[in-house]
Design an enzyme around this catalytic site. Structure first.
Site, short mmCIF file in Angstrom:
data_model
loop_
_atom_site.label_atom_id
_atom_site.label_comp_id
_atom_site.label_asym_id
_atom_site.label_seq_id
_atom_site.Cartn_x
_atom_site.Cartn_y
_atom_site.Cartn_z
N CYS A 14 -48.66 -49.92 -19.86
CA CYS A 14 -49.10 -49.88 -18.47
C CYS A 14 -50.14 -48.77 -18.23
O CYS A 14 -49.91 -47.62 -18.57
CB CYS A 14 -47.88 -49.66 -17.57
N CYS A 47 -47.25 -42.88 -11.83
CA CYS A 47 -45.86 -43.26 -12.08
C CYS A 47 -45.34 -42.42 -13.23
O CYS A 47 -46.08 -42.12 -14.15
CB CYS A 47 -45.80 -44.75 -12.45
N SER A 72 -38.49 -55.87 -14.14
CA SER A 72 -39.38 -55.95 -15.29
C SER A 72 -38.55 -55.78 -16.55
O SER A 72 -38.13 -54.68 -16.89
CB SER A 72 -40.43 -54.84 -15.20
N SER A 89 -40.57 -54.86 -7.10
CA SER A 89 -40.44 -54.90 -8.55
C SER A 89 -40.02 -53.54 -9.10
O SER A 89 -40.59 -52.51 -8.74
CB SER A 89 -41.79 -55.32 -9.15
N CYS A 121 -50.70 -57.11 -3.16
CA CYS A 121 -49.94 -56.29 -4.10
C CYS A 121 -50.21 -54.82 -3.75
O CYS A 121 -51.35 -54.37 -3.75
CB CYS A 121 -50.42 -56.62 -5.51
N GLY A 154 -46.98 -47.44 -9.38
CA GLY A 154 -45.76 -46.72 -9.02
C GLY A 154 -44.49 -47.52 -9.16
O GLY A 154 -44.51 -48.74 -9.28
N GLU A 155 -43.39 -46.81 -9.16
CA GLU A 155 -42.06 -47.42 -9.26
C GLU A 155 -41.39 -47.29 -7.88
O GLU A 155 -41.00 -46.18 -7.48
CB GLU A 155 -41.26 -46.68 -10.36
#
Ligand code: SAH
Ligand code: SF4
Length: 343
Positions: free
Chosen positions: A118, A111, A213, A190, A104, A158-159
């Site tokens: 989160c 983020c 998500s 994701s 991962c 992070g996104e």
């Protein structure tokens, strides 16, 4: 500032060196060292010293180093805190499955999406990761554990779609046969639901798995958990998902973190099933991890089972995520916060 050499292709490096009067094969040599995970030009012993000096002047090799490592005693899960060239840190988790090692990865330092449950979101965004820094997370873990990573999920800090260009470049580097060589079918990305990014990604027609998500069946609940829902409400998000599935032929995986008393009722399950009716998708229920500073608690095992049963009765494919590395708090964001507090 010197340029990032790892973000260049073999052809680009060769062209640059040829331009500077070096023979083309020098480019191949440099690229080969980089593919092997070499992190310093001084280690490229088959290059003439003058070229090494030149490279040191013009380029950096962005890589990560292990600052902290937690090894689960329950399973093979390893969690890393990696240090970056500018003193920033990110987390990554290595997991063992029957089909091999999965890692991962983080895509940003922090983020800016601010999801309430989160740990990463709480500190805001510091900066985007470079493609090489994403790659180096894999190379460093592989070297550390003497293993080969066979699948990758972009579910760390992070996104990914908020760092679109770097992430896309990294994904293409990842599938290069000369490097780490992980194909698109073994990659999951994701997103919290950046609708414009989903449409952009759709155009690339990649064979990766898109995870979305979702975490709520309606706008009321989703907007309290995820600020991005105020920009792109659930209707627009699911419309983008439907188009994505149609354009790519790929199943979407919806992530749903089960939070006690917030999104885990029977009514929520019914509403979710109605929303996803007829979609080529998969629902992944995650027992939410509690984060210090946030009030959320995970749903009970019984609640998870009941929720899953309702979705299943409506014909949806559902899995409940196995919790790996429970003793080392393997979800991302928490180690970094702890490290910062200790400093
Ligand atoms: N930014 C992306 C990817 C990184 S987060 C995204 O949001 O999808 C990876 C996954 O972990 C997401 O599904 C996210 O919602 C989930 N997550 C974050 N904090 C969590 C927590 N405390 N418990 C359970 N899942 C969490
Ligand atoms: Fe960012 Fe994903 Fe965390 Fe939301 S859940 S704050 S998008 S990392």
């Amino acid at each position: 500032m010197p340029a990032d050499i790892k973000s260049l292709t073999r052809e680009e490096i060769t062209a640059l060196l040829v331009q500077q009067g070096y023979p083309a094969y020098r480019g191949g040599q440099v690229a080969q060292w980089l593919d092997k995970g070499c992190t310093s030009f001084d280690e490229m012993t088959d290059l003439p010293p003058k070229l090494r000096e030149e490279l040191n002047r013009q380029f950096i090799i962005p890589s990560v180093s292990i600052l902290q490592k937690l090894q689960s005693s329950l399973d093979e899960t390893t969690k890393y805190l990696f240090g970056l060239y500018d003193g920033e840190t990110v987390e990554s988790v290595l997991m063992s499955y029957h089909h091999g090692w999965s890692q991962c990865l983080s895509t940003q330092v922090g983020c800016r999406m601010g999801c309430s449950f989160c740990a990463t979101g709480m500190g805001g965004l510091s900066r985007n990761l470079l493609p090489a820094e994403m790659m180096s997370q894999i190379e460093t873990a592989q070297k550390d554990r003497s293993i080969r990573v066979s699948s990758v999920v972009l579910m760390g800090m992070g996104e990914p779609l908020d760092n679109y260009d770097n992430v896309l470049r990294f994904l293409h580097m990842l599938s290069e046969p000369s490097g780490v060589h992980i194909g698109m079918r073994h990659i999951s990305l994701s997103t919290c639901g950046l609708v414009d990014g989903i449409y952009r990604l759709m155009e690339e027609k990649l064979q990766l798995t898109l995870s979305v998500s979702l975490h709520a069946p309606n706008n009321d609940i989703r907007s309290t958990l995820m600020p991005i829902n105020r920009r792109w409400p659930i209707e627009e998000l699911l419309k983008a998902c439907r188009e994505y599935i149609k354009a790519t032929g790929r199943r979407i995986s919806f992530e749903y973190a089960m939070i006690d008393g917030v999104n885990d009722s029977d009514a929520c399950a019914e509403e979710l099933a109605a929303r996803l009716r007829g979609m080529l998708c998969h629902v992944n229920l995650i027992p939410a991890n509690s984060v210090s500073g946030a009030s959320h608690r995970r749903s009970s095992q019984a609640r998870l089972q009941q929720f899953s049963k309702i979705l299943g009765n409506h014909g949806l494919t559902v899995t409940v995520r196995r919790t790996l590395g429970a003793d080392i708090n393997a979800s991302c964001g928490q180690l970094k916060r702890k490290h910062r507090e200790e400093e």
